[in-house]
Design an enzyme around this catalytic site. Structure first.
Site, mmCIF file in Angstrom:
data_model
loop_
_atom_site.group_PDB
_atom_site.id
_atom_site.type_symbol
_atom_site.label_atom_id
_atom_site.label_comp_id
_atom_site.label_asym_id
_atom_site.label_seq_id
_atom_site.Cartn_x
_atom_site.Cartn_y
_atom_site.Cartn_z
ATOM 1 N N GLY A 41 0.819 -1.203 0.000
ATOM 2 C CA GLY A 41 0.000 0.000 0.000
ATOM 3 C C GLY A 41 0.848 1.245 0.000
ATOM 4 O O GLY A 41 2.076 1.188 -0.058
ATOM 5 N N GLU A 61 3.623 -2.419 -6.317
ATOM 6 C CA GLU A 61 4.435 -3.064 -5.294
ATOM 7 C C GLU A 61 4.524 -4.576 -5.423
ATOM 8 O O GLU A 61 5.478 -5.173 -4.936
ATOM 9 C CB GLU A 61 3.918 -2.701 -3.901
ATOM 10 N N GLU A 106 11.584 5.083 -5.391
ATOM 11 C CA GLU A 106 11.232 4.839 -3.996
ATOM 12 C C GLU A 106 12.333 5.266 -3.024
ATOM 13 O O GLU A 106 13.495 4.924 -3.207
ATOM 14 C CB GLU A 106 10.936 3.350 -3.777
#
Length: 153
Positions: A41, A61, A106
């Site tokens: 998430g 993800e 990320e």
């Protein structure tokens, strides 16, 4: 509460619970000093619906295409300086195979994606309270649970 709205930051985090054959899908990334695995998430992007956000996050993800079965819990995260709403959905896989993301953009990369037996969740840093919620088929779903510690996260 501050009256300086220019510094006010409101975020919504969506997480997905995907269970297949008594195993729950987790991603390996730094959560805290006590935990290196989490539910897939992330934060909702501007203009996204909750559904679009969780489906996007799951795809990014885990590589899986999913759909929402139902809303599980809405929680606050009381440890932040800003408002953070945490919304958890029960999902099902529509298609796809597990893939580790590229992590190109990320700041907190994902190192692994894996289905973990629900009975082993405590060894992955999850609380007994969270395990019990799963084993009891998520009682009181669709409700405001106050702080996310109330659902064991």
């Amino acid at each position: 509460m501050t009256s300086d709205l220019a510094n006010y930051n409101f975020k919504i985090r969506v997480t997905g619970i995907l269970i297949e054959d008594d195993k729950i899908l987790l991603v390996k990334q730094k959560v805290s000093d006590k935990r290196n695995w989490s539910l897939p998430g992330g934060k909702l992007e501007q203009g996204e619906t909750l559904e679009q956000g969780i489906i996007r996050e799951m795809k990014e993800e885990t590589g899986l295409d999913t759909e929402i079965i139902k809303l599980l819990y809405i929680c606050d995260v009381g440890t932040t300086n800003n408002t953070l709403l945490h919304i958890t959905f029960l999902l099902k896989r529509v298609s796809g195979e597990i893939q580790i993301p590229s992590n190109v953009f990320e700041s907190n990369p994902i190192y692994d994606v894996s289905f973990v037996n629900v009975n082993n969740l405590k060894s992955y840093g999850f609380s007994e309270k969270f395990v019990e919620l799963i084993k009891n088929d998520f009682p009181d779903t669709g409700k405001y649970a106050n702080d996310k510690t109330n659902i064991g996260l």
